[in-house]
Design a protein around this motif. Structure first.
Motif, PDB file in Angstrom:
ATOM      1  N   ASP A  18       0.834  -1.203  -0.037  1.00  0.00           N
ATOM      2  CA  ASP A  18      -0.002   0.061   0.049  1.00  0.00           C
ATOM      3  C   ASP A  18       0.983   1.358   0.117  1.00  0.00           C
ATOM      4  OD1 ASP A  18      -1.414   2.194   0.914  1.00  0.00           O
ATOM      5  OD2 ASP A  18      -2.772   1.044   1.674  1.00  0.00           O
ATOM      6  N   GLY A  19       0.851   1.689  -1.016  1.00  0.00           N
ATOM      7  CA  GLY A  19       1.753   3.191  -1.248  1.00  0.00           C
ATOM      8  C   GLY A  19       1.681   3.890  -0.258  1.00  0.00           C
ATOM      9  N   SER A  20       0.216   4.227   0.123  1.00  0.00           N
ATOM     10  CA  SER A  20       0.044   5.564   1.274  1.00  0.00           C
ATOM     11  C   SER A  20       0.615   4.838   2.393  1.00  0.00           C
ATOM     12  CB  SER A  20      -1.075   5.534   0.965  1.00  0.00           C
ATOM     13  OG  SER A  20      -2.221   4.543   1.806  1.00  0.00           O
ATOM     14  N   VAL A  21       0.534   3.728   2.617  1.00  0.00           N
ATOM     15  CA  VAL A  21       1.150   3.185   4.164  1.00  0.00           C
ATOM     16  C   VAL A  21       2.645   3.363   3.995  1.00  0.00           C
ATOM     17  CG1 VAL A  21       1.643   1.359   5.630  1.00  0.00           C
ATOM     18  CG2 VAL A  21      -0.642   1.701   4.531  1.00  0.00           C
ATOM     19  N   GLN A  23       4.504   5.391   2.126  1.00  0.00           N
ATOM     20  CA  GLN A  23       4.681   7.071   2.588  1.00  0.00           C
ATOM     21  C   GLN A  23       4.435   7.202   3.777  1.00  0.00           C
ATOM     22  OE1 GLN A  23       6.208   9.106   0.763  1.00  0.00           O
ATOM     23  NE2 GLN A  23       6.263   7.905  -1.148  1.00  0.00           N
ATOM     24  N   ARG A  24       3.790   6.932   4.359  1.00  0.00           N
ATOM     25  CA  ARG A  24       3.384   7.462   5.754  1.00  0.00           C
ATOM     26  C   ARG A  24       4.468   6.853   6.797  1.00  0.00           C
ATOM     27  NH1 ARG A  24      -1.974   6.343   9.364  1.00  0.00           N
ATOM     28  NH2 ARG A  24      -1.610   7.927  10.749  1.00  0.00           N
ATOM     29  N   SER A  27       7.569   9.178   6.121  1.00  0.00           N
ATOM     30  CA  SER A  27       7.532  10.612   6.576  1.00  0.00           C
ATOM     31  C   SER A  27       7.461  10.719   8.051  1.00  0.00           C
ATOM     32  CB  SER A  27       6.298  11.285   5.561  1.00  0.00           C
ATOM     33  OG  SER A  27       5.149  11.018   6.457  1.00  0.00           O
ATOM     34  N   GLN A  50      11.741   4.406  -1.487  1.00  0.00           N
ATOM     35  CA  GLN A  50      11.326   5.556  -1.074  1.00  0.00           C
ATOM     36  C   GLN A  50      12.320   6.269  -0.153  1.00  0.00           C
ATOM     37  OE1 GLN A  50       8.602   6.856  -2.310  1.00  0.00           O
ATOM     38  NE2 GLN A  50       8.759   4.736  -3.471  1.00  0.00           N
ATOM     39  N   ALA A 171      -2.798  -4.046   3.865  1.00  0.00           N
ATOM     40  CA  ALA A 171      -1.784  -3.340   3.314  1.00  0.00           C
ATOM     41  C   ALA A 171      -0.359  -4.064   2.762  1.00  0.00           C
ATOM     42  CB  ALA A 171      -1.208  -2.406   4.387  1.00  0.00           C
TER      43      ALA A 171
END
Ligand code: SAM
Length: 255
Positions: A18-21, A23-24, A27, A50, A171
């Motif tokens: 899951d790309g958003s996880v 990224q999270r 970050s 990433q 995810a």
């Protein structure tokens, strides 16, 4: 990469998809351009790809040979790959100290990995790791909580532990049966610095929790006398799960 690789259970392989996880997590780690990052278990490179653009140096420790070969093909020399069991890597010998530790950990060895990190706690600045939610709750539990255990005391002796957010099974591929959590660990200034004293502390905590329903006096029989427990300002009838890390340090010092 990835589609041909059959996830190996024995290596605790649950790949983040899951790309958003992803990224999270990156970050939340707040990597700075000058940082050296050490990734445990890069797998198919979900976090690695990433992390590479945002840090100065990235070392990754991967045990699975097939994945290591694919990572080399994908990232080339930019990624410093250590093809070994992370439990056998001397983390004190890696460059860029204190570096940032990061990893979606193989759950089958997460507890020994945590102890391994703590043995080398001066080598890293902080750690952002994925754990089973249950383990995350255990290491972050407050004193007196039902989850408060030997692992809690050992973790909180070495580091401040904080759950940042949960990650659902979907995810990952394959999806694990349980929810996961991202935890931040920040090493503490250690009140007990000599390695042999730290070992004595670990032994004391292990013995104190040997049988949860027994009193301290009972669990510590032959290790610390009832009188010495009282001298540390602790009622010998108490149970280990009611003692803070500081209480355990006082116990150690009175032994
Ligand atoms: N970072 C990848 C991701 O998030 O998709 C993979 C995470 S997967 C949960 C755990 C990874 O750790 C796998 O790639 C596995 O092969 C690797 N691994 C398992 N045991 C290991 C060990 N003892 N030392 C180093 N890596 C290990």
């Amino acid at each position: 990469m990835g589609n041909q690789h059959r996830p190996r259970r024995r290596f605790g392989q649950n790949f983040l998809r899951d790309g958003s996880v992803i990224q999270r997590i990156v970050s939340a780690a707040g990597i700075q351009p000058d940082d050296t990052v050490v990734e445990i278990g890069p797998g198919q490179g979900a976090l690695t790809s990433q992390l590479l653009p945002v840090c100065r140096q990235l070392l990754a420790i991967e045990l699975d040979r097939d994945l290591a070969a694919a990572l080399r093909r994908q990232f080339g020399e930019r990624l410093e790959l250590i093809e070994q069991d992370a439990l056998r890597v001397n983390l004190n010998e890696l460059p860029g100290q204190p570096y940032r530790l990061i990893g979606n950990l193989p759950y089958n060895i997460s507890t020994p990995l945590l102890f391994h990190f703590f043995e080398h706690a001066s080598a890293w600045q902080d750690a952002h790791i994925m754990l089973q939610k249950e383990v995350a709750q255990r290491i972050c539990a407050p004193v007196g909580d039902k989850e408060y255990s030997r692992l809690t005391v050992m973790t909180q002796f070495f580091a401040v532990a904080q759950i940042l957010f949960d990650v659902p099974p979907e995810a990952f591929y394959p999806a694990p049966k349980v929810t996961s959590s991202i935890v931040r660990l920040t090493p503490r200034q250690l009140p007990v610095s000599e390695p042999d004293r730290q070992q004595a502390f670990a032994g004391l905590v292990k013995a104190a929790f040997a049988q949860r329903r027994k009193t301290l006096a009972n669990n510590l029989k032959g290790i610390i006398s009832r009188e010495a427990i009282s001298e540390a300002g602790i009622d010998p009838r108490r149970r280990a799960q009611t003692l803070s890390v500081e209480d355990f340090i006082n116990l150690l010092n009175s032994a």
